[in-house]
Design a protein around this motif. Structure first.
Motif, PDB file in Angstrom:
ATOM      1  N   ALA A  51       0.833  -1.200   0.000  1.00 36.52           N
ATOM      2  CA  ALA A  51       0.000   0.000   0.000  1.00 36.52           C
ATOM      3  C   ALA A  51       0.873   1.257   0.000  1.00 36.52           C
ATOM      4  O   ALA A  51       0.616   2.220  -0.722  1.00 36.52           O
ATOM      5  CB  ALA A  51      -0.911  -0.021   1.226  1.00 36.52           C
ATOM      6  N   HIS A  52       1.921   1.203   0.782  1.00 39.52           N
ATOM      7  CA  HIS A  52       2.862   2.319   0.897  1.00 39.52           C
ATOM      8  C   HIS A  52       3.482   2.611  -0.471  1.00 39.52           C
ATOM      9  O   HIS A  52       3.579   3.771  -0.892  1.00 39.52           O
ATOM     10  CB  HIS A  52       3.942   1.906   1.903  1.00 39.52           C
ATOM     11  CG  HIS A  52       4.955   2.959   2.225  1.00 39.52           C
ATOM     12  ND1 HIS A  52       4.648   4.094   2.927  1.00 39.52           N
ATOM     13  CD2 HIS A  52       6.279   3.039   1.959  1.00 39.52           C
ATOM     14  CE1 HIS A  52       5.746   4.822   3.085  1.00 39.52           C
ATOM     15  NE2 HIS A  52       6.756   4.205   2.492  1.00 39.52           N
ATOM     16  N   MET A  53       3.849   1.559  -1.153  1.00 40.51           N
ATOM     17  CA  MET A  53       4.495   1.726  -2.459  1.00 40.51           C
ATOM     18  C   MET A  53       3.490   2.298  -3.465  1.00 40.51           C
ATOM     19  O   MET A  53       3.791   3.245  -4.188  1.00 40.51           O
ATOM     20  CB  MET A  53       5.036   0.369  -2.905  1.00 40.51           C
ATOM     21  CG  MET A  53       5.940   0.403  -4.113  1.00 40.51           C
ATOM     22  SD  MET A  53       5.033   0.256  -5.639  1.00 40.51           S
ATOM     23  CE  MET A  53       4.434  -1.408  -5.528  1.00 40.51           C
ATOM     24  N   VAL A  54       2.280   1.713  -3.448  1.00 42.42           N
ATOM     25  CA  VAL A  54       1.266   2.177  -4.391  1.00 42.42           C
ATOM     26  C   VAL A  54       0.937   3.642  -4.122  1.00 42.42           C
ATOM     27  O   VAL A  54       0.861   4.463  -5.047  1.00 42.42           O
ATOM     28  CB  VAL A  54      -0.005   1.298  -4.296  1.00 42.42           C
ATOM     29  CG1 VAL A  54      -1.149   1.912  -5.096  1.00 42.42           C
ATOM     30  CG2 VAL A  54       0.303  -0.107  -4.787  1.00 42.42           C
ATOM     31  N   GLY A  55       0.783   3.986  -2.834  1.00 46.92           N
ATOM     32  CA  GLY A  55       0.490   5.380  -2.484  1.00 46.92           C
ATOM     33  C   GLY A  55       1.589   6.299  -2.977  1.00 46.92           C
ATOM     34  O   GLY A  55       1.335   7.367  -3.546  1.00 46.92           O
ATOM     35  N   ASN A  56       2.824   5.856  -2.811  1.00 49.85           N
ATOM     36  CA  ASN A  56       3.941   6.709  -3.194  1.00 49.85           C
ATOM     37  C   ASN A  56       4.031   6.914  -4.692  1.00 49.85           C
ATOM     38  O   ASN A  56       4.654   7.871  -5.155  1.00 49.85           O
ATOM     39  CB  ASN A  56       5.249   6.114  -2.676  1.00 49.85           C
ATOM     40  CG  ASN A  56       5.394   6.347  -1.186  1.00 49.85           C
ATOM     41  OD1 ASN A  56       4.567   7.046  -0.595  1.00 49.85           O
ATOM     42  ND2 ASN A  56       6.417   5.776  -0.594  1.00 49.85           N
ATOM     43  N   LEU A  57       3.416   5.995  -5.448  1.00 48.86           N
ATOM     44  CA  LEU A  57       3.432   6.188  -6.910  1.00 48.86           C
ATOM     45  C   LEU A  57       2.754   7.510  -7.308  1.00 48.86           C
ATOM     46  O   LEU A  57       2.994   8.026  -8.392  1.00 48.86           O
ATOM     47  CB  LEU A  57       2.742   5.013  -7.606  1.00 48.86           C
ATOM     48  CG  LEU A  57       3.520   3.682  -7.611  1.00 48.86           C
ATOM     49  CD1 LEU A  57       2.670   2.579  -8.209  1.00 48.86           C
ATOM     50  CD2 LEU A  57       4.833   3.813  -8.385  1.00 48.86           C
ATOM     51  N   LYS A  58       1.925   8.025  -6.418  1.00 50.53           N
ATOM     52  CA  LYS A  58       1.268   9.308  -6.680  1.00 50.53           C
ATOM     53  C   LYS A  58       2.280  10.414  -6.932  1.00 50.53           C
ATOM     54  O   LYS A  58       1.966  11.461  -7.503  1.00 50.53           O
ATOM     55  CB  LYS A  58       0.398   9.735  -5.474  1.00 50.53           C
ATOM     56  CG  LYS A  58      -0.682   8.766  -5.091  1.00 50.53           C
ATOM     57  CD  LYS A  58      -1.980   9.095  -5.798  1.00 50.53           C
ATOM     58  CE  LYS A  58      -3.081   8.118  -5.454  1.00 50.53           C
ATOM     59  NZ  LYS A  58      -2.677   6.717  -5.584  1.00 50.53           N
TER      60      LYS A  58
END
Lengths: 247, 257, 638
Positions: A51-58
């Motif tokens: 989730a952290h990685m996906v969020g950071n893709l922002k």
């Protein structure tokens, strides 16, 4: 009697447990129970990491999107819960998972060391045990140290750059634009990837999830998760250094 | 038939508490059709002829079924051939001029008795704790009264093939006895006859195992070392049985507490 | 010495039932007042110790292995017979009884054999209840295969590891009793003497193999379940440690040794490849279900087996025994192979084998079915010989395997020493002159689970309240001192030859002169060769190391020493038995077609030998055998 180990006699199953404890505690006292805890907390942590990685893709959508995402997290479940409460609950769960994961790992390592006090005096030739499986405790520790640093770097105080609370995009760009820091992020995430490569496969075994229908996929899932997390996370410092993300 | 010359580096240790060391023993003129243990027999005959103590090592049936033989050969339990006990390993797997390193199993639960011989009584303790079906002599019902699906009988047999040699423990970086224990748990828990004591069995055996051995970190090294190639799938099965033993309402399942 | 077989009165089918009703009982509450020693933890020993423990006796079990699970019963491959008649192909207790008596060439006791057949059905029930994973049909019911010497399918099996699974079953029952504290296990402890006080077994003297310490254990009764003595031939299918010491020490203390010349040479073993070989590996007899045995017709045929056309092959078993064919009993199949090899038809580099060919079965059933049935055996064969039986025929040759002879026991399995019992292969009782395949497991478990626990009560019941002989009794002390001297003596000789070198030489003498075919001349030669070799052993043995820690060379010396004396008894027994029967084939006594010629008028008896203190001059006693239910006939498998 010609025996050099434990004295014989009526078997006393569970003699090791000192006092009767609530059943989850009793379960955790066994090494198998600790493995379950390792696996379950592992799943929680994998979930967070993804989730952290996906969020950071922002980050790639620009500062506004990214900072808005940070604000969204603080607003999570409002108005059911007051602002930041949901985030704190998640954080507490995460911290608990970390603590248990580390405690279980520490206790199991001690058990394993005691189980072979005299090591092999010649070189071992491993067949199945791979580099990842034999370095779990090192990759875990490396990543743990990195994590502490990472929290100070981007959550608590910042590390010797112009840190502004509530401005994550700018903080990331400022911090990672330093080459040694970027390298540190890459190393930390590679360690995490190696850890996940064995950990994800291992949790299926520990939880007893074995079924010929999906067993062939267990290793593939582990590879996929490790690869996705590493590629996503390592892309950030590289992007910053390459100038794709900047203030 | 070919002859090869090898050099052995053998662990020698006088007793459980003595300090040990490697002895280098040349072994020339080894026929490649010899089994590994026949090679050691020959080396021992030569040692006796020289007035020296023979190398002590465990062995018996030499057919790969009794599980008495052991030996860490060149860093691998039972040597380099997959699915093969030391007694069935043949010298044709080695080349002329090889140095072969031979060490005993090493685990706290398997103390060294002498040279290459270790004490594996810890395995017996695990079986004594619960590795059985209580069926005292007499009074057994007709053997065909409970049909057992062939797949179940086959799976139980796969697990029951364990010879109790200890290679799994020796090969495991953690000295864990999971493969041995899970093989017996699975053999008995899979069968209808084993259901009454299903949860009590796994609990007692795992608890005893944990008093003596390390814990499993799923390296999979045990399966590779196992002379019967017993699958680590059984470890997963034991893990889920153990969890159930802690959480299920055994009384309602009519399974022994 | 009186040989009273104590066979109960009545029709053979009712003897065991009658015995069980008539014998004296020990009240369950009183059983803990009795100590019983069980030596050996194979099928017979483990099952006896476990059952006696369950019943409430104080049991001490002894094994020289590190664990009871290592006993050589574990190596039995093919299966276990039982008269279940699950196939409805005409089997019955009576037929199993008949087949076993006939298979034993009419040299066994009818009453014992009938009891064996009777309890065989209970064994399968018992072992299934204990979780032995016998092979099953798709419907979930038990599967059977056929075996040599029988025309019904009555053999239960667990892949090619039946012995292992049965032993582990018995071992687990024993382990349970050990865990419960009813049985005390002494591992890595070898029996070195039996102690007899006032004509009754009082206990044993043992040696701790880790420390060399000698100690005594007393009990109300002693059971020896210590296996057979095939290792007298040096090369045999037995495990390396199998030996005759326990039985022999009992013999020296007054237990008669019966029919030592009845040794079984197993037809399907991997031929010897060279002199360095330490043992021979058995390939299960079950292979003969699907494999066809043949040799090239031309002794000079050097073609590879797949190049030899059908017309140039001699399927000699199918030719000579059309109705049993490749499933002829072991003694017959072995001797037939001997004849082929002796006449120059042997195959392989040393021309010392015959082909066991699966190509026809693979063609008919497919490789997958064959793999399912014999996969592990094929793998083992390939590991040893580097040849795949899927591609080239196996090469096999007979090897010493099982010994039908052993300590003489009566119907209660008691030896001629009261209170001393022998069970399993260690006794002589059930197989006559030849054992049928899949019957050894049956006998071991029958003795241990069902016979001994009954018969031992009959002996113990009147001894209620009697204390065991204390181990400081002079007889114990003397036996301990003798044992210490004996082992110190081996170390003190300091000669030049290792125990193995003597063993190998003795084995060669025995195989050549007292092996598959014996003559008066060969046996006389053997009897001339053995004593001087034994003298040389006593003079020129070299045992390195010390007697106070693990010393396998020293253990071996003690075992070889006893083999020398046994070897003489075997030759004497073979010499005095002027007939051919089962595994004992005297070349002088054969029909023109080469079949064994029995002499029922003079030799329908058990020969039981009494120790006189001189190994070359024991006393022969005779127990006549009566055949009321099976008619003495020439054994024919044609």
């Amino acid at each position: 009697m010609a025996t050099t180990t434990v004295a014989r006699g009526p078997a006393k199953p569970g003699a090791r447990a000192k006092r009767k404890a609530p059943f989850p505690v009793e379960f955790y006292r066994s090494a198998l129970g600790k493995k379950y805890v390792m696996a379950i907390t592992g799943i929680m942590l994998i979930g967070f990491v993804i989730a952290h990685m996906v969020g950071n893709l922002k980050m790639y959508l620009g500062p506004e999107e990214f900072n808005h995402y940070g604000e969204f997290l603080r607003e999570l479940l409002v108005p059911i819960l007051p602002r930041t409460v949901a985030l704190w609950l998640l954080r507490i769960g995460l911290i608990a998972a970390f603590v248990l994961h580390i405690h279980a790992a520490y206790s199991l390592t001690r058990i394993n060391h005691a189980a072979r006090t005299v090591k092999y005096q010649s070189k071992r030739d491993y067949i199945a045990a791979n580099w990842a499986s034999r370095t779990m405790r090192y990759t875990g520790v490396i990543f743990g140290i990195f994590l502490v640093w990472h929290l100070f770097d981007l959550t608590f105080t910042g590390t010797n750059y112009h840190y502004v609370r509530g401005m994550p995009y700018e903080n990331v760009a400022n911090s990672l634009s330093r080459v040694p820091v970027a390298l540190l992020y890459i190393v930390g995430n590679l360690a995490l990837g190696v850890h996940l490569f064995h950990g994800t496969w291992s949790l299926f075994q520990s939880l007893g999830w074995s079924n010929p229908r999906f067993n062939a996929w267990r290793r593939n899932i582990a590879v996929a998760i490790a690869a996705i997390v590493v590629i996503g996370n390592v892309s950030f410092p590289i992007a910053v250094l390459a100038g794709a993300v900047h203030t | 038939m070919k002859e090869i010359n090898v050099t052995l580096k053998v662990w020698r240790q006088d007793g459980p508490n003595a300090a040990g060391h490697f002895d280098t023993i040349p072994a020339p003129g080894i026929k490649d059709e010899m089994s590994f243990l026949e090679m050691l027999d020959l080396v021992n005959e030569r040692l006796i002829a020289d007035g020296k103590d023979a190398i002590v090592f465990d062995h018996d049936c030499r057919e790969g079924i009794c599980g008495t033989c052991s030996l860490m050969i060149d860093g691998q339990a039972h040597g380099p051939q997959k699915g093969t006990a030391t007694c069935q390993l043949h010298m044709r797997k080695f080349a002329d001029g090889d140095e072969i390193v031979i060490e005993p199993w090493r685990a706290t639960a398997f103390p060294i008795v002498k040279d290459l011989m270790v004490d594996r009584a810890a395995f017996d303790r695990i079986i004594e704790a619960g590795g059985f079906i209580t069926a005292e002599t007499g009074g057994a019902p007709d053997a065909n009264i409970t049909p057992i699906p062939k797949t179940v009988a086959d799976a139980a047999m796969d697990a029951a093939a364990c010879i109790g040699c200890g290679a799994c423990v020796a090969a495991c970086p953690n000295s864990a006895a999971q493969l041995f224990t899970s093989a017996k748990v699975s053999h008995l828990n899979l069968l209808p006859q084993g259901q009454a004591e299903r949860y009590k069995r796994v609990e007692a055996m795992v608890d005893t195992m944990e008093e003596l051995f390390g814990s499993c970190t799923n390296h999979g090294e045990c399966e590779e070392a196992c002379p019967k190639s017993i699958s680590i799938d059984f470890i997963a099965l034991m893990n889920s049985e153990y969890l159930k033993s802690k959480f299920k309402n055994r009384k309602r399942l009519s399974q022994h507490d | 010495m009186e040989l009273n077989s104590k066979i109960p009165e009545g029709p053979v089918a009712e003897k065991w039932t009658k015995y069980k009703f008539d014998h004296k009982l020990v009240n369950p509450a009183n059983r803990r007042k009795y100590d019983v020693i069980v030596v050996g933890t194979g099928l017979a020993g483990a099952s006896a110790a476990a059952t006696l423990g369950e019943q409430g006796y104080n049991v001490k079990a002894f094994t020289f292995h590190d664990s009871p699970r290592r006993a050589h019963s574990i190596a039995a491959q093919g299966g276990i017979n039982a008269a279940k008649n699950y196939k409805d192909d005409g089997d019955s207790v009576w037929r199993l009884f008949y087949d076993t008596v006939k298979g034993g060439d009419f040299r066994s006791r009818e009453a014992n054999v009938y009891r064996l057949a009777e309890v065989s059905v209970n064994i399968i029930d018992q072992m299934t209840a204990q979780g032995v994973p016998f092979a099953r049909e798709y419907g979930g019911l038990l599967d059977n295969r056929s075996f040599g010497g029988a025309q019904v399918a009555r053999t239960f099996y667990a892949r090619g590891q039946t012995g292992q699974q049965l032993l582990l079953g018995a071992y687990q029952q024993l382990a349970r009793q050990i865990g419960l504290g009813n049985v005390e296990l002494y591992n890595r402890t070898e029996l070195v003497d039996v102690v007899v006080v006032d004509g009754r077994a009082a206990g044993i003297v043992v040696r701790d193999l880790l420390t060399g310490e000698v100690s005594s254990h007393s009990a109300h009764a002693v059971v020896l379940a210590t296996g057979g003595y095939s290792n007298v031939f040096f090369l045999s299918t037995n495990a390396m440690a199998c030996n005759v010491t326990a039985a022999w020490r009992a013999h020296r203390k007054g237990a008669a040794f019966a029919n030592p010349c009845y040794t079984q040479i197993h037809p399907t073993c991997i031929p010897q490849s060279d002199d360095f070989q330490s043992k021979l590996t058995l390939m299960s007899e079950s292979l003969r279900n699907d494999g066809r045995i043949w040799v090239p017709k031309d002794t000079n045929d050097t073609r590879s087996p797949d190049q030899i056309p059908e017309a140039d092959r001699d399927y000699y078993l199918e030719r000579r025994y059309p109705s049993f064919g490749n499933l002829a009993p072991r003694d017959i199949a072995s001797r037939a192979a001997l004849v082929e090899v002796a006449s120059g038809h042997g195959v392989g580099p040393l021309k010392n084998g015959v082909y066991l060919d699966f190509s026809e079965a693979i063609g008919r059933l497919g490789e997958k079915v064959i793999e399912e049935r014999y996969g592990n055996l094929f793998e083992m064969y390939e590991r040893i010989t580097d040849e795949s039986p899927y591609k080239v025929p196996m090469r096999i040759y007979p090897a010493p395997h099982y010994t039908m002879g052993g300590l003489w026991v009566d119907y209660e399995l008691m030896t001629t020493v009261p209170g001393l019992y022998a069970a399993g292969e260690a006794n002589f009782s059930d197989h006559g002159a030849n054992r049928l395949g899949a019957s050894a497991l049956m006998q071991g478990l029958a003795d241990g689970y069902f016979v001994l626990p009954n018969t031992i009560a009959n002996y113990l019941a009147p001894k209620l309240g009697e204390a065991v002989v204390p181990t400081d009794h002079p007889e114990f002390q003397a036996a301990e001192a003798a044992a210490r001297d004996r082992y110190a003596g081996y170390l003190a000789i300091d000669g030049t030859r290792s125990p193995d070198s003597f063993h190998m030489e003795l084995g060669k003498i025995m195989l050549e002169h007292c092996g598959m075919e014996r003559t008066k001349e060969s046996l006389t030669t053997a009897l001339e060769l053995i004593p001087p070799l034994h003298e040389e052993f006593k003079r020129d043995l070299r045992v390195t190391g010390s007697g106070s820690s693990t010393n396998q060379t020293l253990e071996k010396a003690g075992r070889v020493d006893d083999f020398f004396e046994l070897a003489q008894l075997m030759c004497l027994d073979a010499l005095t038995r002027e007939e051919s029967c089962g595994g004992h084939f005297r070349a002088e006594h054969q029909y023109p077609d080469g079949e064994a010629m029995r002499d029922d008028d003079h030799f329908a008896h058990v020969a039981a030998w009494e120790w006189t203190g001189d190994a070359s001059n024991p006393t022969r006693h005779v127990e006549p055998l009566e055949f009321n239910d099976v008619h003495l006939a020439v054994r024919s498998y044609k």
